[in-house]
Scaffold this motif. Sequence first.
Motif, PDB file in Angstrom:
ATOM      1  N   TYR A   1      45.424  47.269  41.833  1.00 33.33           N
ATOM      2  CA  TYR A   1      46.851  47.498  41.637  1.00 33.33           C
ATOM      3  C   TYR A   1      47.095  47.794  40.159  1.00 33.33           C
ATOM      4  O   TYR A   1      46.562  47.106  39.285  1.00 33.33           O
ATOM      5  CB  TYR A   1      47.657  46.255  42.016  1.00 33.33           C
ATOM      6  CG  TYR A   1      47.887  46.115  43.510  1.00 33.33           C
ATOM      7  CD1 TYR A   1      46.837  45.810  44.373  1.00 33.33           C
ATOM      8  CD2 TYR A   1      49.154  46.288  44.055  1.00 33.33           C
ATOM      9  CE1 TYR A   1      47.044  45.691  45.735  1.00 33.33           C
ATOM     10  CE2 TYR A   1      49.370  46.158  45.420  1.00 33.33           C
ATOM     11  CZ  TYR A   1      48.313  45.865  46.257  1.00 33.33           C
ATOM     12  OH  TYR A   1      48.523  45.752  47.613  1.00 33.33           O
TER      13      TYR A   1
ATOM     14  N   ARG B   1      50.690  39.612  37.469  1.00 33.67           N
ATOM     15  CA  ARG B   1      50.862  39.842  38.917  1.00 33.67           C
ATOM     16  C   ARG B   1      51.917  38.928  39.531  1.00 33.67           C
ATOM     17  O   ARG B   1      52.824  39.394  40.232  1.00 33.67           O
ATOM     18  CB  ARG B   1      49.539  39.629  39.648  1.00 33.67           C
ATOM     19  CG  ARG B   1      49.629  40.039  41.113  1.00 33.67           C
ATOM     20  CD  ARG B   1      48.531  39.411  41.958  1.00 33.67           C
ATOM     21  NE  ARG B   1      48.614  37.974  41.902  1.00 33.67           N
ATOM     22  CZ  ARG B   1      47.676  37.192  41.410  1.00 33.67           C
ATOM     23  NH1 ARG B   1      46.563  37.702  40.965  1.00 33.67           N
ATOM     24  NH2 ARG B   1      47.853  35.876  41.371  1.00 33.67           N
TER      25      ARG B   1
ATOM     26  N   THR C   1      55.421  40.356  40.961  1.00 35.98           N
ATOM     27  CA  THR C   1      55.613  40.282  42.413  1.00 35.98           C
ATOM     28  C   THR C   1      56.882  39.506  42.744  1.00 35.98           C
ATOM     29  O   THR C   1      57.710  39.947  43.559  1.00 35.98           O
ATOM     30  CB  THR C   1      54.390  39.624  43.084  1.00 35.98           C
ATOM     31  OG1 THR C   1      53.215  40.360  42.722  1.00 35.98           O
ATOM     32  CG2 THR C   1      54.527  39.612  44.593  1.00 35.98           C
TER      33      THR C   1
ATOM     34  N   PRO D   1      50.493  42.522  46.247  1.00 34.72           N
ATOM     35  CA  PRO D   1      49.064  42.326  45.953  1.00 34.72           C
ATOM     36  C   PRO D   1      48.574  40.939  46.339  1.00 34.72           C
ATOM     37  O   PRO D   1      49.235  39.938  46.080  1.00 34.72           O
ATOM     38  CB  PRO D   1      48.995  42.507  44.436  1.00 34.72           C
ATOM     39  CG  PRO D   1      50.378  42.227  43.935  1.00 34.72           C
ATOM     40  CD  PRO D   1      51.308  42.655  45.015  1.00 34.72           C
TER      41      PRO D   1
ATOM     42  N   PHE E   1      44.266  43.449  39.169  1.00 36.48           N
ATOM     43  CA  PHE E   1      45.655  43.815  38.885  1.00 36.48           C
ATOM     44  C   PHE E   1      45.768  44.162  37.412  1.00 36.48           C
ATOM     45  O   PHE E   1      45.475  43.346  36.549  1.00 36.48           O
ATOM     46  CB  PHE E   1      46.570  42.637  39.218  1.00 36.48           C
ATOM     47  CG  PHE E   1      48.039  42.982  39.159  1.00 36.48           C
ATOM     48  CD1 PHE E   1      48.743  43.319  40.305  1.00 36.48           C
ATOM     49  CD2 PHE E   1      48.719  42.972  37.942  1.00 36.48           C
ATOM     50  CE1 PHE E   1      50.095  43.643  40.250  1.00 36.48           C
ATOM     51  CE2 PHE E   1      50.076  43.299  37.875  1.00 36.48           C
ATOM     52  CZ  PHE E   1      50.769  43.633  39.032  1.00 36.48           C
TER      53      PHE E   1
END
Lengths: 180, 180, 180, 180
Positions: free
Chosen positions: B48, B60, B64, B81, B87
């Motif tokens: 990602y 991350r 998110t 993810p 990431f």
Amino acid sequence: MDALIVIDMLNRYEHEDAEPLMASVREALPAMARLVATAREAGALTIYVNDNYGDWAAGRAELTDQALAGPDPSLVAPVAPAEDVPFLVKARHSVFYETQLEYLLRHHGADRLVLVGQVTEQCILYSALDAYVRHFDVIVPREAVAHIHRDLADAALRMMATNMRAHVVDAGAVELAAER
Amino acid sequence: MDALIVIDMLNRYEHEDAEPLMASVREALPAMARLVATAREAGALTIYVNDNYGDWAAGRAELTDQALAGPDPSLVAPVAPAEDVPFLVKARHSVFYETQLEYLLRHHGADRLVLVGQVTEQCILYSALDAYVRHFDVIVPREAVAHIHRDLADAALRMMATNMRAHVVDAGAVELAAER
Amino acid sequence: MDALIVIDMLNRYEHEDAEPLMASVREALPAMARLVATAREAGALTIYVNDNYGDWAAGRAELTDQALAGPDPSLVAPVAPAEDVPFLVKARHSVFYETQLEYLLRHHGADRLVLVGQVTEQCILYSALDAYVRHFDVIVPREAVAHIHRDLADAALRMMATNMRAHVVDAGAVELAAER
Amino acid sequence: MDALIVIDMLNRYEHEDAEPLMASVREALPAMARLVATAREAGALTIYVNDNYGDWAAGRAELTDQALAGPDPSLVAPVAPAEDVPFLVKARHSVFYETQLEYLLRHHGADRLVLVGQVTEQCILYSALDAYVRHFDVIVPREAVAHIHRDLADAALRMMATNMRAHVVDAGAVELAAER
């Protein structure tokens, strides 16, 4: 503008040569922690840049937890990154190699970098070089960087001062300012 | 080795032009989610890469959470993810610009990249270009990329196919393999 | 400060798709040559960046000679680089990819770039993108860039204007200044 | 594949600290010249990378002429670059910083670099570091690199061997091969 760069202090100290490094870190921690506090009070930019040890799913939280779960968390906790501080992951030695550090510094207008952390004769030296190549002013507070080999660290500090125009100074003399 | 690159799918959709993008994302999500699942099953590398929207303390978990807290989490959740997936944070449009993506890909021996995510005529196009310049093979599954402007997206896909040797294909035809 | 960037005008035009490109170059040459003259008179920075076509021993002199020895030197001579002008060799499409262009621009304090040369929907587009990602202002004089595919060139100019904040303007409206 | 990298040997020696450097270059020249000849005979890739001293219009021809016109051309002529040898201009210390060197090496499949030239404790050290970070194998023939400060050069060689996995060897032991 000044920026304090905290380098590779999230470490479990389980690698080769960890012993002499841990001893040096123990000595350097108070000066490092003082500079982190000073930067925060002054509103100066602080940026953590840390190796991810090959764990590409790890960010600040994971790397901090992993380091604190190592054999000696007292080497980590005093300078563990706050949740609101810029944090960059690096894969290799220099803090500039394929990271957004230069972009972030230019975005903030930071032109003077204070480097603290480890290892004097490795990542600190390499980061000082990459900062010099990019025309940043570099300050290295000698009590706030930790080494593995004392003699190579001394040579590294001389190289920084002689060949990279870095200012190798007493940690107590470092001023950090949001504006200059 | 193949690598699936998921681009900028952590988005709160509160920017200008969010409306047409959301409509396109809604259509593309099933194909994206299928490819993410396929890559996981095949053991292919998935990475990602996501903009941090100027929040340099975010990784991350934070990105998110922020995206899922936006007005339409159903555009985020299907491709959020996993915790163990590589990431990378990016600051600007291309997934390669001052990120460790190239290093990570070379380290894994990945030479064929499947690009999914948003925006076809922006970050997907720019990332395809930077991949081409670096001699990676690029595959763009046309149902798994989302656009703002349909006509610019069509031109972008033609540019990728004509000038960057990218393979613009049906998502169902994409094979992902840990080894080839 | 302004900088005029002359892109890939040393070309023998022996590659695929050379025919439509030559026709477009023929139309664009007068505007290009005028801008090169204007920049010189104004004392604005001019930088040539040119592909080396895989000949790593070639610099300005060799690439100029090779291009002038091609089938139509009249497409080269009007904008052949002067001996005292900064000249950078590139290996791939964008003028920024692994060249010293960004370093040179920052060193001179250039923050506004005027892009001329070829190919609108390829190297001009990619260079505009890489300039935008690095926060340079970009000006594209539409009569001073040459294309292969008219429709892709039009889409490229729209992308530059819409998504990269480039100023696509009449060549006659471009001002070049050593100081602003 | 092996690549011989000849670093900064086009120098007029008019800078500060030129005196001790010239003495060291005089000693190192025979070993350097031998390696250049060996590489040519073996068909190994040879690449010159040289500072342009801020003259952005200068390439191989100009930099060679300028160096040969300096006070001691005998320090330049024995390793002056042949006209057909790849030649890259650099602006700053490391041979990798914003040059096409990495691209050129990967294009040729070169994975082992032999570094010769100057200055051991500066550009050689920095280039060895940047090669190590990029996972190239590095060989430094100790008689074919020239220094300003003997003690810093010794420390630099130790750093390369200890921290960058470089092979610091006798120049006579270096083998250069087009294929391995």
